[in-house]
Scaffold this motif. Structure first.
Motif, PDB file in Angstrom:
ATOM      1  N   TYR A 230       0.866  -1.230   0.104  1.00 22.33           N
ATOM      2  CA  TYR A 230       0.095   0.028   0.159  1.00 22.33           C
ATOM      3  C   TYR A 230       0.856   1.352  -0.094  1.00 22.33           C
ATOM      4  CZ  TYR A 230      -4.434  -2.564   0.457  1.00 22.33           C
ATOM      5  OH  TYR A 230      -5.571  -3.130   0.271  1.00 22.33           O
ATOM      6  N   LYS A 231       2.049   1.270   0.461  1.00 20.98           N
ATOM      7  CA  LYS A 231       2.866   2.446   0.621  1.00 20.98           C
ATOM      8  C   LYS A 231       4.196   2.670  -0.424  1.00 20.98           C
ATOM      9  CE  LYS A 231       1.263   4.356   4.344  1.00 20.98           C
ATOM     10  NZ  LYS A 231       0.808   5.733   4.407  1.00 20.98           N
ATOM     11  N   GLN A 232       4.117   1.463  -1.269  1.00 19.39           N
ATOM     12  CA  GLN A 232       5.437   1.311  -2.028  1.00 19.39           C
ATOM     13  C   GLN A 232       5.592   2.656  -3.006  1.00 19.39           C
ATOM     14  OE1 GLN A 232       5.426  -1.834  -5.164  1.00 19.39           O
ATOM     15  NE2 GLN A 232       3.127  -2.073  -4.640  1.00 19.39           N
ATOM     16  N   PRO A 233       6.818   2.970  -3.420  1.00 19.52           N
ATOM     17  CA  PRO A 233       7.803   2.556  -2.552  1.00 19.52           C
ATOM     18  C   PRO A 233       7.990   2.938  -1.309  1.00 19.52           C
ATOM     19  CG  PRO A 233       8.419   4.251  -4.240  1.00 19.52           C
ATOM     20  CD  PRO A 233       6.948   4.102  -4.265  1.00 19.52           C
ATOM     21  N   VAL A 234       8.696   2.186  -0.132  1.00 20.11           N
ATOM     22  CA  VAL A 234       8.784   2.580   0.761  1.00 20.11           C
ATOM     23  C   VAL A 234      10.267   1.969   1.471  1.00 20.11           C
ATOM     24  CG1 VAL A 234       7.675   0.285   1.619  1.00 20.11           C
ATOM     25  CG2 VAL A 234       7.586   2.231   3.276  1.00 20.11           C
ATOM     26  N   THR A 235      10.754   2.654   2.416  1.00 15.32           N
ATOM     27  CA  THR A 235      12.108   2.193   3.246  1.00 15.32           C
ATOM     28  C   THR A 235      11.743   1.262   4.210  1.00 15.32           C
ATOM     29  OG1 THR A 235      12.009   4.140   4.507  1.00 15.32           O
ATOM     30  CG2 THR A 235      13.028   4.354   2.330  1.00 15.32           C
ATOM     31  N   ARG A 236      12.715   0.666   4.696  1.00 17.03           N
ATOM     32  CA  ARG A 236      12.703  -0.204   5.955  1.00 17.03           C
ATOM     33  C   ARG A 236      12.394   0.679   7.020  1.00 17.03           C
ATOM     34  NH1 ARG A 236      15.825  -5.086   6.342  1.00 17.03           N
ATOM     35  NH2 ARG A 236      16.792  -4.522   4.452  1.00 17.03           N
ATOM     36  N   GLN A 237      12.850   1.738   7.235  1.00 13.27           N
ATOM     37  CA  GLN A 237      12.510   2.761   8.256  1.00 13.27           C
ATOM     38  C   GLN A 237      11.078   3.162   8.173  1.00 13.27           C
ATOM     39  OE1 GLN A 237      15.133   3.308   6.153  1.00 13.27           O
ATOM     40  NE2 GLN A 237      16.820   2.570   7.416  1.00 13.27           N
ATOM     41  N   GLU A 238      10.704   3.637   7.077  1.00 12.30           N
ATOM     42  CA  GLU A 238       9.226   3.902   7.157  1.00 12.30           C
ATOM     43  C   GLU A 238       8.561   2.572   7.556  1.00 12.30           C
ATOM     44  OE1 GLU A 238       8.797   7.023   3.559  1.00 12.30           O
ATOM     45  OE2 GLU A 238       9.334   4.866   3.032  1.00 12.30           O
ATOM     46  N   ILE A 239       8.609   1.239   7.147  1.00 14.13           N
ATOM     47  CA  ILE A 239       7.987   0.140   7.391  1.00 14.13           C
ATOM     48  C   ILE A 239       7.830   0.188   9.152  1.00 14.13           C
ATOM     49  CG2 ILE A 239       7.637  -2.352   7.436  1.00 14.13           C
ATOM     50  CD1 ILE A 239       9.073  -2.105   4.456  1.00 14.13           C
ATOM     51  N   GLU A 240       9.142   0.337   9.672  1.00 16.58           N
ATOM     52  CA  GLU A 240       9.329   0.141  11.267  1.00 16.58           C
ATOM     53  C   GLU A 240       8.451   0.856  11.803  1.00 16.58           C
ATOM     54  OE1 GLU A 240      13.640  -0.053  11.493  1.00 16.58           O
ATOM     55  OE2 GLU A 240      13.921  -2.064  11.012  1.00 16.58           O
TER      56      GLU A 240
ATOM     57  N   HIS B 259      20.985   7.259   1.502  1.00 16.42           N
ATOM     58  CA  HIS B 259      20.368   6.550   0.536  1.00 16.42           C
ATOM     59  C   HIS B 259      19.811   5.288   0.808  1.00 16.42           C
ATOM     60  CE1 HIS B 259      21.877   9.647  -2.159  1.00 16.42           C
ATOM     61  NE2 HIS B 259      23.180   9.474  -1.547  1.00 16.42           N
ATOM     62  N   PRO B 260      18.745   5.170   1.720  1.00 18.00           N
ATOM     63  CA  PRO B 260      18.017   3.991   2.068  1.00 18.00           C
ATOM     64  C   PRO B 260      17.407   3.198   0.869  1.00 18.00           C
ATOM     65  CG  PRO B 260      16.976   5.790   2.815  1.00 18.00           C
ATOM     66  CD  PRO B 260      18.218   6.356   2.218  1.00 18.00           C
ATOM     67  N   ILE B 261      17.539   1.893   0.965  1.00 22.21           N
ATOM     68  CA  ILE B 261      16.789   1.096  -0.270  1.00 22.21           C
ATOM     69  C   ILE B 261      15.305   1.524   0.028  1.00 22.21           C
ATOM     70  CG2 ILE B 261      16.142  -1.411  -0.829  1.00 22.21           C
ATOM     71  CD1 ILE B 261      19.103  -2.039   0.342  1.00 22.21           C
ATOM     72  N   LEU B 262      14.612   1.528  -1.130  1.00 20.86           N
ATOM     73  CA  LEU B 262      13.141   1.328  -1.375  1.00 20.86           C
ATOM     74  C   LEU B 262      12.733   0.133  -1.755  1.00 20.86           C
ATOM     75  CD1 LEU B 262      12.915   5.056  -3.317  1.00 20.86           C
ATOM     76  CD2 LEU B 262      11.930   4.429  -1.132  1.00 20.86           C
ATOM     77  N   PHE B 263      11.721  -0.419  -1.198  1.00 18.72           N
ATOM     78  CA  PHE B 263      11.126  -1.686  -1.671  1.00 18.72           C
ATOM     79  C   PHE B 263       9.535  -1.462  -2.277  1.00 18.72           C
ATOM     80  CE2 PHE B 263      14.072  -2.545   2.060  1.00 18.72           C
ATOM     81  CZ  PHE B 263      14.649  -3.439   1.325  1.00 18.72           C
ATOM     82  N   GLY B 264       9.312  -2.535  -3.188  1.00 22.85           N
ATOM     83  CA  GLY B 264       8.001  -2.751  -3.831  1.00 22.85           C
ATOM     84  C   GLY B 264       7.760  -3.920  -4.074  1.00 22.85           C
TER      85      GLY B 264
END
Length: 191
Positions: free
Chosen positions: A102-112, A143-148
């Motif tokens: 639902y939030k992609q692209p999203v970083t690990r920090q945003e998920i946490e 430059h954190p990784i964005l996940f999708g």
């Protein structure tokens, strides 16, 4: 080696448990036997595995010994390895996957931040299951990784595009926020 133990069985147990190649010196230490006895034992075991109708054999690799599959059974191993694996998605994995979807692209920090707990294991597992992937890097410090999500995500959940995801009403989102705050122990003081 203790008198009542079978030296061949002990050698087999050590090689099986380690999985990889074990040096002569390490085998000697583990079995507590002399060089001549270990040499004879290795020769006996190699002969047994090569002479009998067995699925494994003993090989020597530069002074190290290892149990490995006989080449004759390669086809059976390939069929097993190529069998699709069914992944189990725990509540934690589903929650993390939902956030990414639902939030992609999203970083690990945003998920946490959304989950309120570390999600490294969940993210790594979802990447391993090929349900999410790196889709870029955020233009921010570090430059954190964005996940999708991936095409496998769509296939696994029987949807053809992200537009097919259920829409969550704003009222329901507010209920989710309130429940999450209660679980986290955050008190919302209304004025």
């Amino acid at each position: 080696m203790e008198e009542h133990k079978n030296p061949c069985a002990a050698l087999e147990a050590v090689l099986f448990a380690v999985g990889g190649a074990v040096s002569f010196a390490d085998l000697k230490t583990a079995l507590e036997i002399e060089d001549a006895e270990l040499t004879a034992l290795l020769a006996e075991m190699t002969e047994r595995y090569n002479a009998e109708d067995r699925g494994v054999r003993m090989i020597e690799l530069d002074g190290k010994y290892q149990l490995c599959t006989k080449n004759d059974y390669y086809d059976e191993l390939v069929r097993l390895v190529n069998t699709p694996k069914k992944h189990v998605l725990t509540d934690v994995l589903l929650e993390t996957l939902s956030i990414v979807a639902y939030k992609q692209p999203v970083t690990r920090q945003e998920i946490e931040k959304i989950r309120g707990v570390s999600c490294s294991h969940a993210v790594n597992r979802l990447v391993e299951y090929n349900l999410i992937q790196e889709v870029g890097r955020l233009d921010a410090p570090g430059h954190p990784i964005l996940f999708g999500t991936t095409d496998d995500f769509l296939r696994s959940f029987g949807i053809s595009s992200m537009d097919d995801l259920p829409v969550i009403s704003p009222d329901r989102m507010e209920d989710f926020r309130r429940e999450a705050e209660e679980e986290a122990g955050v008190i919302n003081v209304e004025t």
